[in-house]
Design a protein around this motif. Sequence first.
Motif, short mmCIF file in Angstrom:
data_model
loop_
_atom_site.label_atom_id
_atom_site.label_comp_id
_atom_site.label_asym_id
_atom_site.label_seq_id
_atom_site.Cartn_x
_atom_site.Cartn_y
_atom_site.Cartn_z
N MET A 1 -45.85 -74.08 -8.81
CA MET A 1 -45.37 -75.33 -9.43
C MET A 1 -44.58 -76.12 -8.38
N MET B 1 -43.04 -72.15 -14.81
CA MET B 1 -44.01 -71.26 -15.45
C MET B 1 -43.46 -70.73 -16.78
N THR B 34 -50.10 -72.42 -17.61
CA THR B 34 -49.62 -71.45 -16.64
C THR B 34 -48.55 -70.56 -17.29
N GLU B 36 -46.80 -66.36 -17.58
CA GLU B 36 -46.62 -64.99 -17.08
C GLU B 36 -46.30 -64.12 -18.29
N VAL B 47 -50.96 -62.84 -15.43
CA VAL B 47 -50.49 -64.15 -14.94
C VAL B 47 -51.67 -65.12 -15.01
N ALA B 49 -52.72 -68.79 -13.98
CA ALA B 49 -52.33 -69.95 -13.16
C ALA B 49 -53.36 -71.05 -13.41
N CYS B 50 -52.91 -72.15 -13.99
CA CYS B 50 -53.84 -73.22 -14.37
C CYS B 50 -53.89 -74.31 -13.31
N VAL B 52 -55.17 -74.56 -10.32
CA VAL B 52 -54.73 -74.19 -8.98
C VAL B 52 -55.88 -74.20 -7.96
N LEU B 154 -52.86 -67.39 -3.63
CA LEU B 154 -52.30 -67.50 -4.98
C LEU B 154 -51.81 -66.13 -5.47
N ARG B 157 -48.64 -65.39 -3.88
CA ARG B 157 -47.54 -66.20 -4.39
C ARG B 157 -47.11 -65.75 -5.80
N TYR B 158 -48.10 -65.46 -6.65
CA TYR B 158 -47.75 -65.15 -8.04
C TYR B 158 -47.34 -63.70 -8.27
N ASP B 236 -58.74 -72.63 -13.03
CA ASP B 236 -57.68 -71.67 -13.36
C ASP B 236 -58.01 -70.30 -12.77
#
Lengths: 248, 272
Positions: A1, B1, B34, B36, B47, B49-50, B52, B154, B157-158, B236
């Motif tokens: 984000m 998120m 998005t 978690e 998770v 992630a939209c 992305v 990604l 990161r997530y 996503d």
Amino acid sequence: MPSVILENSTNRNPMIFYRKWSWERLAEKGSASEAVTWRARTGDLKLDRHREFADFLEHIFRNPDEVTTIDDHSELDHDDIAAAEWINSHIAKLDAVIVRGIAQRNDAKIEIGRALNEQKKILGHGKFKRHVSEVLGSMISLRTAQRYMRRARKEDAKSKNDKLSFLTSASDDGAKDIKTTTEGARDEVSSRPAVYKLPLRLCSAEGKAVDELRTSPAWPEAQQSIILVLRRFCTNHGIEFGVNKEEA
Amino acid sequence: MKRILLTPDYEEAVKDLEGRFPSPSHVRKTLTETTEGRTKDGIVRVVLACNVIPIAFHKLAYELWNNVKELPDNRPAAVGSASLPRTMSDGMLSGHKGVPKQTLKVLRKQGTAQGILGYLDATQGQACHRTPLTKRHPEMLEGNERLIKLVDDLYKRYRPEFYERQRVEIEKVPMWRLWQTVFSTIYLARNFRTAYHFDSGNFKGVMTALMPMGTFTGGELVLPRWGLAIGFRPGDVLFFDSTEILHGNLPFQGSRLSAAFYCERDIANCGK
């Protein structure tokens, strides 16, 4: 984000909104009360910075023309990015602690309720009330105990209903087609003979003769006779030989 | 998120669902942004992630990957059928088992196909190898290098903790990874409406990245353990442990391709 950075024209330190939607909501509402809500979310900042931040928000709501929005991280001071990332990850960690705590607290109440329900079942109504007030009374009131018991009953009923709903099969055409063809294939397989490799000790001459027999027109009859012999042996030794669906 | 607590947990109740098709009645909550998801023990299990993956990336991937042709004859649980002995040309049954021919015919009619890109670990009678599809069509992999690296970024990161675990494993065999990513393999599934299954060939204790492509409606991925449906769209990516969490799809309309980026279970043994 992506973070949204706000700067005002008076060369104040850039402030970082850690969640884009917070800014959008703030911008939409444009009220000081929203700013207070946001301020509360940054629980790790010191009070004087809180106040400074709240003042800053008040200021930008009154003077929106002084605000520019930058989406490009490269224009950010390295320390600001590091600070923002640290706060983000720390808030996430604290969220996890809170979520875990709440979940455990709720679970504990349900567990207490279940135990009390069981006690009531064993002791009966009158004795149970006395037991709660005499033994547990210093820690839990009868009213609280009853609340926990209700909660446990509700939870158990809910999970029972939920489990039942899982038993319903998918009824769409795709699922039905797969199910029908698989059932058909299963029936076919169960009635179809499979090759069974029977280990027999034969000398080479005997092996050659059997090979010849297998390629001769007499083989189907020979095969039937061998199966009959196997069946007889099984029966004599109390072993069920198994019956084909078709024969049954 | 957005963060949600995955509750209630039907871990026991869903054990019998393997090989059965998801139904809308199994869904209590659908994720479309998005998010978690954590269980009560505080562990992040899912998770989503939209938006992305840039449109250009997933459109190119769809074009390059959509011509997979193999039938999923080795995945009876995911197909929703039984594993039955194959019939030989003489009508007898062989010792090999798999999805029955009749069911494969239905799948072919539905346009279902699968393909595997990258590397596979050793199985009985076969050493570690580059998949035949990758050998035949290297462009399917090379043309999507940027996408694969982006999914890797990604993931890092997530879910850095799972990423790190996977990185340690795959770095034991640098020859068997896709560029410098933590993935060894990509599984492609075209128009495959799966029944509940586990991905038993993936490395355990980490996450698989799942990315849908194409033009379709429906096809949510259902995780019955929490009555959760993932309403993901092209662009996503979903991260979850597909070896531990039972999953399957709701029916869909249109053309749907999905890619699972993962690390093979025994890939580290390929170096031995």
